[in-house]
Design an enzyme around this catalytic site. Sequence first.
Site, PDB file in Angstrom:
ATOM      1  CD  GLU A   1      23.719  48.521  36.135  1.00  0.00           C
ATOM      2  OE1 GLU A   1      24.689  47.694  36.124  1.00  0.00           O
ATOM      3  OE2 GLU A   1      23.704  49.657  37.126  1.00  0.00           O
TER       4      GLU A   1
HETATM    5  C1  NOJ Z   1      27.173  47.602  37.829  1.00  0.00           C
HETATM    6  C2  NOJ Z   1      26.904  49.384  38.158  1.00  0.00           C
HETATM    7  O1  NOJ Z   1      25.978  49.403  38.716  1.00  0.00           O
HETATM    8  C3  NOJ Z   1      27.445  50.136  36.972  1.00  0.00           C
HETATM    9  O2  NOJ Z   1      27.696  51.447  37.347  1.00  0.00           O
HETATM   10  C4  NOJ Z   1      28.568  49.455  36.101  1.00  0.00           C
HETATM   11  O3  NOJ Z   1      29.058  50.348  35.129  1.00  0.00           O
HETATM   12  C5  NOJ Z   1      28.483  48.016  35.681  1.00  0.00           C
HETATM   13  N1  NOJ Z   1      28.099  47.521  36.970  1.00  0.00           N
HETATM   14  C6  NOJ Z   1      29.289  47.634  34.959  1.00  0.00           C
HETATM   15  O4  NOJ Z   1      30.578  47.394  35.722  1.00  0.00           O
END
Ligand code: NOJ
Length: 579
Positions: free
Chosen positions: A410
Amino acid sequence: MSMLRTCHLLVLMLCVSAIEDFDWTKNDHGSFYYGVFPTGFSWGAGGSAYQTEGAWNVDGKGMSIWDAFAHKKGKIFLNDTGDFSCEGYHKVKDDISLMKDMNLKHYRFSISWPRILPTGIKNENINEKGIRYYDDLINKLLENKITPIVTLYHWDLPQILEEKYRGWQNASMVNLFNDFANLCFERFGNRVRHWITFNNPWSIAVEGYETGEHAPGLKLRGVGAYKAAHHIIKAHAKVWHTYDTQWRNKQKGLVGISLSGDWGEPVDISNQRDIEAAERYVQFYMGWFATPLFNGDYPQVMKDYIGRKSAQQGLGASRLPVFTAQEKSYIRGTCDFLGIGHFTTRYITQKNYPSGRGNSYFTDRDLAELVDPRWPDPGSEWLYSVPWGFRRLLNFVKKQYGNPMIYVTENGVSEKMMCTDLCDDWRMQYFKDYINEMLKAIKDGVNIKAYTAWSLLDKFEWDEGYSERFGLYYVDFRDKNKPRYPKASVQYYKSIISSNGFPNQRELESWKGKAIETCSSSNQLLAAGKSNTSHYSEELGGAKTKTNCYFIQSLTGILFVLPLQLEDCPRKIRNLQES
Ligand code: NOJ
């Protein structure tokens, strides 16, 4: 604050380098590195079940803790829920065509445990319709040459397990989660090679069981988060061993975990107490989970601090649970790759919290978090754009855990306005700078194999509801069809992907112009309520509203939403510098 920052910079510049391959004292924050990624580097995007699927009670799905939590008044911004969200459950074909158009090599999604096991328990009831949905998603991804990276737990525990056992507070979750994971390996493992057990266990533990901002909303301060984390770590290890002994030979896949971690930089790099506080910040964050998986036990600093504070409180044992010798060796080495979710950085300084005044995960750390007011903060309150922190975190991981294989699971940035300008120049800038720092980290020798832009779509952002949009694609949530519209960053990310990095300055300059051209026409489509990305619009028969733009304002602490015309959308103040 800015004096501290100046002092920090001066000291950084004056310090002489001493440490191994990565020079922690060097500050080349402003510089840009032209170059490309190793051949085979995987570019992707991601999302998660509760945030995107909708279909919360469709085809035999059971309730998750997020369904239950979001349905309670006052838990989610504007009392929104993920009941429908992006309707991803009904839009597999649409969404894969968006990925295909971007030339993504992988897509990261999660499996909803209660969608395939409505009561949470494998022996009780397997929901074949739920299995079919994921089968179809995986098959279609593969037909389009997109590798599925599958998360087993992105926060949506079956509600019944919360009610019966108190969820992750209870050790029984370890076996129940292992059964669920085993079922996924059995049904999907012939096609899935990349498994992530848990997404961001820090949030599960701290926000779910310490602050209560997330489901299940418990506030077991100073105890609940540590207990939940303990069971999660054991559950991860068990699932890794299950895969290793029962499936690896046949399926030849990898099992990792996705940890989130902000970088923590000492406010004053010449002050030993700040240096140690910053180290503690990272150890209490990512180290809490990574150290057991790589080294077999919690970071020493956590054991020391929590142990000492527990003793001062007159407790007979530390609030941080203890692994037995056998557990330590069972847990050590259970990570085939390390997933990293990273968004932002903090400056850290030492701050004492006397243990008499109640305890919490936060006060256990004895530190304060600061930000530089000059850091751009285009979206979520907590998210400041500090690209150099990413390179530092990646080098920290390399050094601490023996240079593991890393998948960035991410990375991305939100915008706070519901009135979205599809020409998201701040997001293009964020991606450009963060991806560039990742490239520098690869040059430093960090073993990074993949990058996942977060997220493919705007989606349900947990307690923030739909007010924070992370998507490359804008989703019009007011429309029943949930049409998707590309933001400029789609085109920009496509350029990075097709060049596999940043070839040269001239090329890069043309990318932005091209991206802006595409978003201007998408803005018009959005204003007219016409998406050219949805094939299902008519089938679902959604109604359009006239207003295209909403802006959330905060006035004397009250949040409200104003309907606006697109042209009237106030632009956010951005202080991103063009490079
Ligand atoms: C981490 C989380 O895993 C994810 O679900 C979320 O959208 C992002 N942070 C952004 O807040």
